[in-house]
Structures are given as structure tokens and as C-alpha cells.
Design a protein around this motif. Structure first.
Motif, PDB file in Angstrom:
ATOM      1  N   LYS A   1       0.814  -1.216   0.000  1.00 39.81           N
ATOM      2  CA  LYS A   1       0.000   0.000   0.000  1.00 39.81           C
ATOM      3  C   LYS A   1       0.849   1.267   0.000  1.00 39.81           C
ATOM      4  O   LYS A   1       0.536   2.233  -0.672  1.00 39.81           O
ATOM      5  CB  LYS A   1      -0.927  -0.002   1.221  1.00 39.81           C
TER       6      LYS A   1
ATOM      7  N   ARG B   1      -7.418  -3.638   1.697  1.00 42.67           N
ATOM      8  CA  ARG B   1      -8.207  -2.720   0.882  1.00 42.67           C
ATOM      9  C   ARG B   1      -7.581  -2.545  -0.498  1.00 42.67           C
ATOM     10  O   ARG B   1      -6.377  -2.727  -0.665  1.00 42.67           O
ATOM     11  CB  ARG B   1      -8.301  -1.364   1.575  1.00 42.67           C
TER      12      ARG B   1
ATOM     13  N   TYR C   1       0.115  -2.898   9.526  1.00 41.47           N
ATOM     14  CA  TYR C   1      -1.322  -2.687   9.751  1.00 41.47           C
ATOM     15  C   TYR C   1      -2.031  -2.324   8.446  1.00 41.47           C
ATOM     16  O   TYR C   1      -3.109  -2.851   8.132  1.00 41.47           O
ATOM     17  CB  TYR C   1      -1.506  -1.595  10.794  1.00 41.47           C
ATOM     18  N   ASP C   2      -1.413  -1.421   7.657  1.00 42.80           N
ATOM     19  CA  ASP C   2      -2.001  -1.041   6.372  1.00 42.80           C
ATOM     20  C   ASP C   2      -2.136  -2.244   5.445  1.00 42.80           C
ATOM     21  O   ASP C   2      -3.154  -2.414   4.763  1.00 42.80           O
ATOM     22  CB  ASP C   2      -1.138   0.033   5.696  1.00 42.80           C
TER      23      ASP C   2
ATOM     24  N   SER D   1      -2.434  -5.353   6.269  1.00 42.41           N
ATOM     25  CA  SER D   1      -3.361  -6.368   6.791  1.00 42.41           C
ATOM     26  C   SER D   1      -4.817  -6.056   6.476  1.00 42.41           C
ATOM     27  O   SER D   1      -5.665  -6.953   6.507  1.00 42.41           O
ATOM     28  CB  SER D   1      -3.183  -6.507   8.311  1.00 42.41           C
ATOM     29  N   LYS D   2      -5.128  -4.799   6.150  1.00 43.65           N
ATOM     30  CA  LYS D   2      -6.522  -4.430   5.887  1.00 43.65           C
ATOM     31  C   LYS D   2      -7.047  -5.038   4.597  1.00 43.65           C
ATOM     32  O   LYS D   2      -8.246  -5.305   4.473  1.00 43.65           O
ATOM     33  CB  LYS D   2      -6.646  -2.900   5.807  1.00 43.65           C
TER      34      LYS D   2
END
Length: 322
Positions: free
Chosen positions: A177, A300, A294-295, A297-298
Motif C-alpha cells: 500500500k 483494501r 497494519y495497512d 493487513s486491511k
């Protein structure tokens, strides 16, 4: 003689109404010299001015012009990624809309590509119209990045480059990301070479990379390709621990074997502040890496397309990043 190849020119745009007409005309002039099929693929990254409307007007009168509108601003690196996803050419050129990177250099890039190179990147020999601070910080960043990573990322280069179709295909497999596209292009490998040029002043409008965005891009570049900041924390922590233990021995020696007064609260306060600051810096470095985990793992999508113009129905589908 008409070439049986197709070129895609990817142009990310954000609030570029002051320069977009000039950019369009210069790109047309250059690409017409190739005597080959081409597309001008503009990625509108959530512009709030008339940029999108102006490009849509171009597309209504020129079948070579295609416009992809994001649903909001996703960022320059994501816009470049979307352009590579939607590009249909045998060779894909990424260039900014501000005309600091001369479109005429594309012809030299194409010549290198025909020689067999898969990536041809533009290397800045001189940067016109930029402040001393901008030049020096950019110089420092590229050197730090080169020293921090195991990947040979060329110094003094931006995103202005030509890539073969197969390189873009491999880039689609890279899904992180917080993207640093020029680093990812180096990571995938293939035959790469440079063409040198003098970067011009911005033709019109304001820079879309103020200090805040430059710092984020720098952090993305370093954290995406290096864990040396984490290793540095370990080395510094070990060095400080050894220094602290040595200081403790000095204090004990002075207390037990001499009449020299040992500094009290002042020394303790200084040491405490130093170690506290160091710990907070290390926590910040670790936090940057955790935030990126964290980014990721989303799960999106990298971007959302609101609508497209000048594209055929089969070209309008949102391409899934896998």
C-alpha cells in the motif's frame, strides 16, 4: 513507415489546469513523431479544479486521450500504479504533468528500449527552478536510501521512465500500500539503463510535493526496502548500554576509592533525558514498520475508480490487483 507497436503515456494529474493544455500539446507533438499507435492515459487523482473537465474535452476530440477519475485523492504513487494497470501499450512511459520532465526525452527512451532495454529511466543532471533546500534534501535522501538498501536504486531519478510491458506485468504482482514506485521498478530487475537530462522549472501551477509529502515518500522508500533502521536501533542500544555500564563503574570507583564528589541530580537528569529520548525515537521507528504492517493487513484496494472517459467498454473495468 508505421511501427506495429503501441505506446502508453501515463500522466498522473492533480489540480493541473494551469499547465494541462500545454502538456497535452507537447505530448501529442512528441508521440506523433513515433509514427506508431499510442494512448495518452491521464489519471485524475481527485483534482478539485477544472483539470478533469479539460482532459475530458480532449478525449471527446482525440481518440488517443483517455481519462481515469479516482473517487478521491489516493496519492501520486497510487496514480502511477493505476496508470500502469490500465495501460495497454507494448511500452509504458510515466511522466508528470508539470513539464519539468521534458516530453521530448521520450523519443530517446524509445530508442534505448528498441536496443533491448526493459527499463529506461531519466537521470537528472541538473534541477532548474528548485530551492537550495529542496536540492540538498533530495541529494541527501537518495544517498541515504542507497546506503540503507540492498537494492541498487539509481540516485537522482524520479518516476519519469519507460517500462516494457512485461515489467508492468510484474509490477502488478506487487501489492504493498505504501508504494515507492521507482524502488519497486529497481526491485523487479530486468535490463535497465539511464538517459540524462536537465530538469526544467515547473511550467505553471504549484508543486504537488511539499515538504510533508516529500518526507512521507522518503519514509516509504526507506521502510519499503530496508530494515537497517531497526538494526541501527539495536546497535545504538547496545552501545548506550555499554556506555552506561562504563559510567556506572566510574561512579563506583570515584565513590569508593577517591574523595572526588560525584555529581548527583544533574548527571542523573541528563542521562535520563538522553535515554528517554532515544527510547522514544526507537519506538517511533518501530511504530513506522508496525503501521505499514497494519495497512497491509486491511486488504483494501489501492484505489477506486469513479469513472472513465475515452475508453472502450472492455478497458473500463476496474483491474483487480492480485
Amino acid at each position: 513507415m508505421i511501427e506495429h507497436v503501441r505506446y502508453s503515456i501515463v500522466v498522473p494529474v492533480f489540480n493541473e489546469e494551469a499547465v494541462i493544455t500545454q502538456t497535452y500539446l507537447r505530448l501529442k507533438e512528441v508521440m506523433n513523431q513515433t509514427e506508431a499507435a499510442y494512448e495518452l492515459l491521464f489519471i485524475n487523482d481527485g483534482s478539485r479544479d477544472n483539470t478533469a473537465a479539460m482532459i475530458q474535452g480532449f478525449s471527446e476530440n482525440d481518440e488517443c486521450v483517455k481519462l481515469i477519475n479516482f473517487s478521491r485523492n489516493f496519492g501520486h504513487q497510487i496514480a502511477i500504479t493505476a496508470g500502469m494497470d490500465y495501460a495497454s501499450g507494448d511500452a509504458v512511459v510515466v511522466i508528470d504533468a508539470d513539464l519539468q520532465d521534458p516530453p521530448e526525452l521520450i523519443l530517446e527512451m524509445i530508442a534505448k528500449w528498441k536496443e533491448g532495454y526493459d527499463v529506461v529511466y531519466a537521470k537528472r543532471m541538473k534541477r532548474m527552478g528548485e530551492t537550495f533546500f529542496k536540492k540538498q534534501t533530495a541529494h541527501l535522501f537518495y544517498r541515504i536510501l542507497r546506503a540503507s538498501t540492498d537494492i541498487a536504486i539509481p540516485v537522482d531519478t524520479g518516476d519519469f521512465r519507460l517500462m516494457d510491458r512485461k515489467v508492468c506485468g510484474e509490477m502488478r504482482r506487487l501489492t504493498e500500500k505504501n508504494r515507492f514506485v521507482r524502488g519497486l521498478v529497481s526491485w523487479v530487475g530486468f535490463r535497465q539503463t539511464a538517459v540524462e537530462y536537465v530538469r526544467d522549472e515547473r511550467a505553471a501551477g504549484e508543486t504537488k510535493y511539499p515538504l510533508k509529502k516529500m518526507l512521507k515518500l522518503s519514509m516509504d522508500g526507506i521502510t519499503s526496502f530496508s530494515i537497517k533502521p531497526l538494526k541501527l536501533a539495536t546497535y545504538l542500544g547496545g552501545a548506550l548500554s555499554v556506555s552506561g555500564f562504563a559510567y556506572l563503574l566510574v561512579v563506583l570507583y570515584l565513590k569508593l576509592f577517591t574523595d572526588t564528589a560525584v555529581a548527583g541530580w544533574n548527571a542523573i537528569a541528563i542521562i535520563q533525558l538522553f535515554f528517554s529520548g532515544f527510547i522514544l525515537i526507537i519506538l517511533g521507528v518501530v511504530g513506522e514498520y508496525i503501521g505499514r504492517i497494519y495497512d497491509e493487513s486491511k486488504g483494501r484496494p489501492l484505489y477506486i475508480v469513479r469513472d472513465c472517459h475515452g475508453m472502450k467498454k472492455k478497458e473500463r473495468r476496474i483491474r483487480t490487483i492480485v
